[in-house]
Design an enzyme around this catalytic site. Structure first.
Site, PDB file in Angstrom:
ATOM      1  N   THR A 132       0.829  -1.166  -0.038  1.00 36.78           N
ATOM      2  CA  THR A 132       0.204   0.006   0.011  1.00 36.78           C
ATOM      3  C   THR A 132       0.901   1.112   0.055  1.00 36.78           C
ATOM      4  O   THR A 132       2.045   1.213   0.532  1.00 36.78           O
ATOM      5  CB  THR A 132      -1.037   0.222   1.311  1.00 36.78           C
ATOM      6  OG1 THR A 132       0.044   0.473   2.319  1.00 36.78           O
ATOM      7  CG2 THR A 132      -1.791  -1.031   1.390  1.00 36.78           C
TER       8      THR A 132
ATOM      9  N   GLU B 101      -5.636  -3.617  -0.913  1.00 35.99           N
ATOM     10  CA  GLU B 101      -5.904  -5.016  -0.135  1.00 35.99           C
ATOM     11  C   GLU B 101      -7.131  -5.571  -0.871  1.00 35.99           C
ATOM     12  O   GLU B 101      -7.511  -6.750  -0.282  1.00 35.99           O
ATOM     13  CB  GLU B 101      -6.788  -4.477   1.166  1.00 35.99           C
ATOM     14  CG  GLU B 101      -5.435  -3.792   1.978  1.00 35.99           C
ATOM     15  CD  GLU B 101      -5.085  -2.435   1.927  1.00 35.99           C
ATOM     16  OE1 GLU B 101      -5.348  -1.716   0.780  1.00 35.99           O
ATOM     17  OE2 GLU B 101      -4.792  -1.828   2.950  1.00 35.99           O
TER      18      GLU B 101
ATOM     19  N   LYS C 111     -14.905  17.184  10.602  1.00 32.72           N
ATOM     20  CA  LYS C 111     -15.552  16.798  11.748  1.00 32.72           C
ATOM     21  C   LYS C 111     -16.069  18.446  12.167  1.00 32.72           C
ATOM     22  O   LYS C 111     -15.207  18.806  12.899  1.00 32.72           O
ATOM     23  CB  LYS C 111     -14.942  15.985  12.653  1.00 32.72           C
ATOM     24  CG  LYS C 111     -14.777  14.488  12.146  1.00 32.72           C
ATOM     25  CD  LYS C 111     -13.744  13.674  12.840  1.00 32.72           C
ATOM     26  CE  LYS C 111     -13.314  12.445  12.207  1.00 32.72           C
ATOM     27  NZ  LYS C 111     -12.107  12.718  11.258  1.00 32.72           N
TER      28      LYS C 111
ATOM     29  N   TRP D 260     -20.418  15.223  10.593  1.00 35.63           N
ATOM     30  CA  TRP D 260     -19.702  15.301   9.458  1.00 35.63           C
ATOM     31  C   TRP D 260     -19.877  16.013   8.203  1.00 35.63           C
ATOM     32  O   TRP D 260     -20.938  16.230   7.874  1.00 35.63           O
ATOM     33  CB  TRP D 260     -19.416  13.774   8.869  1.00 35.63           C
ATOM     34  CG  TRP D 260     -18.966  12.863   9.913  1.00 35.63           C
ATOM     35  CD1 TRP D 260     -17.946  13.117  11.002  1.00 35.63           C
ATOM     36  CD2 TRP D 260     -19.194  11.340   9.655  1.00 35.63           C
ATOM     37  NE1 TRP D 260     -17.932  11.826  11.585  1.00 35.63           N
ATOM     38  CE2 TRP D 260     -18.384  10.903  11.039  1.00 35.63           C
ATOM     39  CE3 TRP D 260     -19.684  10.536   8.974  1.00 35.63           C
ATOM     40  CZ2 TRP D 260     -18.407   9.425  11.119  1.00 35.63           C
ATOM     41  CZ3 TRP D 260     -19.812   9.129   9.022  1.00 35.63           C
ATOM     42  CH2 TRP D 260     -19.116   8.592  10.345  1.00 35.63           C
TER      43      TRP D 260
END
Ligand code: ADP
Length: 541
Positions: free
Chosen positions: A185, A328, A439, A444
């Site tokens: 990654t 992944e 936030k 959000w």
């Protein structure tokens, strides 16, 4: 009672032998500094067989890691098969990693040999002495003029191939769970983590790229992967294309929008794929090219701006085919193909549907979980929670357990780090990455949604929204905006444009005009770099 069917391994040798046997006449076209080269799958297959012998001659151990430091080319595709078909593990190194990360991943994977395009030697060579397990550097001469060091470790790809007899038998990997390839990654936080694909996962994942509601790769397709072969196996396109028997066109080192557009046009490419930044760059060129052969522009890696997809639909009649995944997840997890329930929808509603990441492909299971309690949340398109994934090509852990179990749930699902809502048809709508959400006052704000709205302004080329710490609200959004050349835009004009489009409390507290949004090693917006750039930024009160 057991089933009475043949127990044959799902392994990559089948992909090779199928292509060699049935698709020998199909074309592989590669652009290189020396010009464009066209070869056939039959010629490629002989070279793969020679390369198998070369790996033996170089003494690469039975499951040794074979590093590649290459562009998208037919040569890279030789390595894609020769390494795993002989039991070795293909390790595609990201050519844009920082030197210290490159050293880290090559040492962590214990690469024994690295195959490098000559044009990339100047990037690799400065760190060669730090690669602890690499004994040989094989230079693939792509016609670039980079100097080739005289060093006993350096070998020439063509010389090695010419001296090797083609492996004469059938490749065989009996254990389908054996490692076939690995990819790290890009490590936006901490060290990169190694994802290890098995033969079984690679084969099953390739099969899905052939299904109609994924990419639908078919024998008559001409496929050009712009997405790098070092980025999550170019989204499974190389193996999928070989399995289906497609022609493949490779861009080589020249990834400029003009070069890509010209290849797409000249070779009548039907399917291509790349991150949004590639297609943003190509947008001004659409009017000058005949791209009528294209049937799918696969786009993912980061959210596909609705405005970008619409611009393509208006210019060439073809919107983006939105897909979502991660290193992944091999990476294909969702694809946003049109469905029967979209049929009666207006063009506008369909554009909204296309801006979603899409539905899980067969065998991928998804759920959203409450970030605090871990409870599963409903698919009502309202509730948003952490997206978790399970399936036969989803990572179960990282190489050598690195990165810990923190990214996996107790029942073995992958925590993606993405926040999503899902509608009743299972169409995912990614709200944001957990770490990119703004936030504000206990609520959000989706940076992705805000960016989408900003990028819908005709004068905006690209935009990224980051959170700035705020005394009263915890965080507030800062919009970093790139204006198109020749256009002008003020902060007030932009805010005025946004006002009817987003909730009032979503409006950015400040707008900064920048020359370019910094990009990661795989061409995504690097919010990390932006956050560093605007560290300590004070918002107007
Ligand atoms: P990196 O973490 O370095 O970006 P990956 O290439 O594995 O490495 O990126 C996976 C992440 O990219 C996903 O978790 C998601 O945040 C983002 N991503 C991928 N595809 C999409 C998409 N279609 N829409 C929004 N985000 C996406």
């Amino acid at each position: 009672m057991l089933g009475l069917m043949q127990d044959r391994p799902l392994s990559l040798p089948h992909v090779f032998h199928r292509a060699e046997r049935m698709f020998g006449h199909k074309r592989l076209i590669t652009a290189s500094p020396a010009g464009e080269r066209e070869t056939t799958v039959a010629e490629w297959a002989v070279r793969v067989r020679r390369l198998a012998t070369v790996l033996d001659d170089l003494g690469v151990s039975a499951d040794g890691r074979v590093g590649t430091f290459c562009w998208n080319t037919d040569r890279h595709l030789e390595l894609y098969l020769a390494a795993p078909c002989t039991g070795r593990v293909l390790h595609t190194l990201n050519i844009r990693l920082f030197p210290e990360q490159l050293v880290y991943v090559a040492n962590h994977a214990e690469d024994e040999v690295v195959f490098v395009d000559r044009s990339l030697l100047p990037v690799l060579w400065p760190v060669v002495d730090q690669l602890e397990t690499v004994r040989t550097i094989v230079v693939i001469d792509d016609g670039a003029d980079a100097e080739i060091p005289s060093d006993p470790r350096v070998r020439d790809y063509e010389e090695l191939l010419a001296a090797a007899e083609p492996f004469a038998g059938r490749f065989s990997v009996e254990d389908e769970n054996a490692a076939a390839a690995m990819c790290y990654t890009s490590g936006t936080t901490g060290n990169p983590k190694g994802v290890v694909y098995s033969h079984r996962s690679a084969v099953l994942h390739s099969m899905v790229t052939l299904t109609a509601d994924a990419f639908g790769l078919a024998e008559r397709d001409v496929v050009l992967p712009v997405v790098p072969m070092f980025h999550a196996n170019a989204w499974g396109i190389p193996y999928g294309a070989l399995l289906a028997g497609c022609d493949l066109v490779f861009p080589g080192p020249n990834m400029s929008p003009a070069a890509i557009a010209s290849q797409l046009e000249r070779h009548r490419v039907t399917v291509t794929g790349g991150v949004p930044t590639i297609w943003m760059g190509m947008r001004p060129l659409l009017a000058d090219h005949d791209l009528s052969a294209l049937r799918a522009i696969i786009c993912g890696g980061s959210a596909v701006p609705r405005a970008l997809s619409e611009a393509y639909r208006e210019a060439i009649g073809l919107p983006m085919l939105h897909a979502w995944g991660m290193t992944e997840t091999s990476p294909i997890a969702t694809v946003s193909t049109p469905r029967s329930h979209h049929a009666g929808w207006t063009e506008d509603q369909r554009a909204d549907a296309r801006a979603r990441q899409g539905q899980a492909v067969p065998f991928v299971e998804l759920r959203i979980a409450d970030p605090d309690t871990g409870e599963e949340m409903p698919w009502d398109d309202e509730a948003s929670g952490e997206l978790q994934a399970a399936g036969p090509w989803i990572a179960a852990e990282y190489y050598r357990g690195e990165g810990g179990g923190a990214q996996f749930t107790a029942d073995g699902w992958l925590k993606t780090g993405d926040v999503a809502a899902v509608d009743r048809w299972g169409f995912v709508r990614l709200v944001d990455r957990t770490k990119d959400l703004v936030k504000s006052g206990g609520e959000w704000i989706s940076s992705v949604d805000l960016e989408n709205e900003i990028m819908a302004h005709p004068a905006v080329a690209e935009a990224a929204v980051i959170a700035i710490p705020h005394e009263k609200w915890t965080e507030r959004p800062l919009a970093c905006v790139v204006v198109k050349p020749g256009e002008s835009l003020t902060a007030d004009e932009l805010l005025e444009f946004l006002a009817p489009r987003v909730a009032k409390w979503w409006l950015p507290d400040a707008v900064e005009f920048i020359d370019e949004v910094p990009k990661t090693s795989v061409g995504k917006f690097s919010k990390k770099t932006l956050r560093e750039k605007f560290d300590g930024y004070s918002l107007p009160s």
